[in-house]
Design an enzyme around this catalytic site. Sequence first.
Site, PDB file in Angstrom:
ATOM      1  N   CYS A  73      11.713 -51.625 105.426  1.00 32.59           N
ATOM      2  CA  CYS A  73      12.204 -53.002 105.614  1.00 32.59           C
ATOM      3  C   CYS A  73      11.957 -53.803 104.319  1.00 32.59           C
ATOM      4  O   CYS A  73      10.802 -53.976 103.903  1.00 32.59           O
ATOM      5  CB  CYS A  73      11.493 -53.652 106.781  1.00 32.59           C
ATOM      6  SG  CYS A  73      11.460 -52.597 108.267  1.00 32.59           S
ATOM      7  N   CYS A 113      -0.347 -62.113 120.568  1.00 31.48           N
ATOM      8  CA  CYS A 113       0.631 -61.091 120.174  1.00 31.48           C
ATOM      9  C   CYS A 113      -0.004 -60.092 119.206  1.00 31.48           C
ATOM     10  O   CYS A 113      -0.454 -60.463 118.112  1.00 31.48           O
ATOM     11  CB  CYS A 113       1.836 -61.777 119.525  1.00 31.48           C
ATOM     12  SG  CYS A 113       3.089 -60.586 119.015  1.00 31.48           S
ATOM     13  N   CYS A 144       1.479 -60.042 124.361  1.00 32.06           N
ATOM     14  CA  CYS A 144       2.697 -59.641 123.651  1.00 32.06           C
ATOM     15  C   CYS A 144       2.302 -58.556 122.652  1.00 32.06           C
ATOM     16  O   CYS A 144       1.170 -58.555 122.159  1.00 32.06           O
ATOM     17  CB  CYS A 144       3.287 -60.848 122.918  1.00 32.06           C
ATOM     18  SG  CYS A 144       4.768 -60.434 121.965  1.00 32.06           S
ATOM     19  N   ARG A 276      11.373 -69.907 118.792  1.00 30.02           N
ATOM     20  CA  ARG A 276      10.123 -70.072 118.033  1.00 30.02           C
ATOM     21  C   ARG A 276      10.385 -70.308 116.552  1.00 30.02           C
ATOM     22  O   ARG A 276      11.043 -69.487 115.892  1.00 30.02           O
ATOM     23  CB  ARG A 276       9.214 -68.853 118.216  1.00 30.02           C
ATOM     24  CG  ARG A 276       7.871 -69.008 117.480  1.00 30.02           C
ATOM     25  CD  ARG A 276       6.873 -67.900 117.796  1.00 30.02           C
ATOM     26  NE  ARG A 276       6.709 -67.763 119.207  1.00 30.02           N
ATOM     27  CZ  ARG A 276       7.014 -66.651 119.901  1.00 30.02           C
ATOM     28  NH1 ARG A 276       7.435 -65.580 119.272  1.00 30.02           N
ATOM     29  NH2 ARG A 276       6.852 -66.621 121.199  1.00 30.02           N
TER      30      ARG A 276
HETATM   31  C1  DTB Z   1       8.078 -62.389 114.372  1.00 20.74           C
HETATM   32  O1  DTB Z   1       9.273 -62.627 114.624  1.00 20.74           O
HETATM   33  N1  DTB Z   1       7.427 -62.858 113.318  1.00 20.74           N
HETATM   34  C2  DTB Z   1       6.055 -62.394 113.292  1.00 20.74           C
HETATM   35  C3  DTB Z   1       5.956 -61.596 114.612  1.00 20.74           C
HETATM   36  N2  DTB Z   1       7.283 -61.652 115.130  1.00 20.74           N
HETATM   37  C4  DTB Z   1       5.375 -60.268 114.640  1.00 20.74           C
HETATM   38  C5  DTB Z   1       5.686 -61.688 112.038  1.00 20.74           C
HETATM   39  C6  DTB Z   1       5.853 -62.507 110.792  1.00 20.74           C
HETATM   40  C7  DTB Z   1       5.342 -61.735 109.647  1.00 20.74           C
HETATM   41  C8  DTB Z   1       5.342 -62.507 108.364  1.00 20.74           C
HETATM   42  C9  DTB Z   1       4.858 -61.724 107.218  1.00 20.74           C
HETATM   43  C10 DTB Z   1       3.435 -61.259 107.319  1.00 20.74           C
HETATM   44  O2  DTB Z   1       2.526 -62.090 107.661  1.00 20.74           O
HETATM   45  O3  DTB Z   1       3.163 -60.097 107.013  1.00 20.74           O
HETATM   46 FE1  SF4 Z   2       9.286 -52.610 108.898  1.00 21.05          FE
HETATM   47 FE2  SF4 Z   2       7.486 -53.290 110.801  1.00 21.05          FE
HETATM   48 FE3  SF4 Z   2       6.935 -51.364 109.052  1.00 21.05          FE
HETATM   49 FE4  SF4 Z   2       7.062 -53.849 108.189  1.00 21.05          FE
HETATM   50  S1  SF4 Z   2       5.587 -53.055 109.623  1.00 21.05           S
HETATM   51  S2  SF4 Z   2       7.954 -52.042 107.170  1.00 21.05           S
HETATM   52  S3  SF4 Z   2       8.667 -54.683 109.512  1.00 21.05           S
HETATM   53  S4  SF4 Z   2       8.553 -51.327 110.580  1.00 21.05           S
END
Ligand code: DTB
Ligand code: SF4
Length: 330
Positions: A73, A113, A144, A276
């Site tokens: 990602c 979460c 969550c 959110r």
């Molecule tokens: C979502 O939509 N945003 C959150 C949660 N679900 C898991 C995560 C945000 C991550 C931002 C980058 C970080 O802190 O690593």
């Molecule tokens: Fe992708 Fe989730 Fe892995 Fe980040 S932690 S690289 S968003 S699969």
Amino acid sequence: MLIQQEAAPAKAQQGQQDLAERWSKQAIKALFALPFNDLIYRAQGVHRQCFDANEIQLSTLVNIKAGGCPEDCAYCPQSARYDTPVEAEETMRLDEVLAAARAAKASGATRFCMGAAWRSPREKDFKKVLAMVSEVKSLRLETCATLGMLSPQQAARLKAAGLDYYNHNLDTSKEYYPQIISTRSYQDRLDTLAHVRNAGINVCCGGILGLGEGEDDRVGLLHTLANMDEPPESVPINLLVQVEGTPLAGTAAPDPFAMIKTIAVARILMPRSYVRLSAGRSEMTDTMQVLCFLAGANSIFYGEKLLTTENPQNENDRQLFARLGIKAKQ
Ligand code: DTB
Ligand code: SF4
Ligand code: SAM
């Protein structure tokens, strides 16, 4: 200006559907094209039909497994493929997770979460998560988790352990998605979402702005979310947090009004969902956040850290709420 909605199909008669009908991409585009004041007025009207306009729900995140993720990602500092400040860590112990959950509850969060940097959970780790879910639930917090892809069996086991919500984002439109992730497909994500829904777990699904996408991609994302048989109960709208070393570091930030408009359109399309205002609040002014609330956002991530990056201090959020007469959902 009147926006034409498509007729609600048979399936859309159930659940949250009396207000949330199916929307065409064209109708969604027309919402984005409304004058800003008209769009916000309309979103605020829809919001007030379904929610207390002065109440915001608070979710606290904990990263139960940081870094070392095999996925690619392009926004994510936890991918092992990029040289970022995030180090891979072991899965947190149950007692550490419970201490974080107790602290979250004491500071006013209603949902906890648990996130993990996995493509999908392996059995040994998964058993640990099941214990975390049931113990956190017994603290009388909503639970969550966001653990990557799930099988139908894993979804059913999470439900049995007491999981209330599962977060799994589509991130962007189907068309733009391959620019961002190559190691799992859009359909993989939809499949996991279907397993979660079929297991009777509430769905938390949204996306990210600032990936270099265009308005059509925001339309496409919201179109997919709003036309699910049942729209997600929770819709996180993230603003990309740019982290050095990720391929998307240095991407031009979107117009702030694009973020506010996306929230307003999400609110109109999914009247009964919690929308959110998610990652990116640390980089926003108070005024920007207030405009997002006015547009219909009624949930935030609350706590000094997201997963690996900064979030506003609890005290700052409490002061902002006090200045605005906003109360936290109990
Ligand atoms: C979502 O939509 N945003 C959150 C949660 N679900 C898991 C995560 C945000 C991550 C931002 C980058 C970080 O802190 O690593
Ligand atoms: Fe992708 Fe989730 Fe892995 Fe980040 S932690 S690289 S968003 S699969
Ligand atoms: N690994 C699991 C997965 O991807 O499904 C769960 C954790 S993952 C970090 C959860 C979500 O956080 C991603 O789907 C993405 O929407 C969001 N996210 C990750 N990095 C982000 C960033 N830098 N800025 C904004 N949102 C981000």
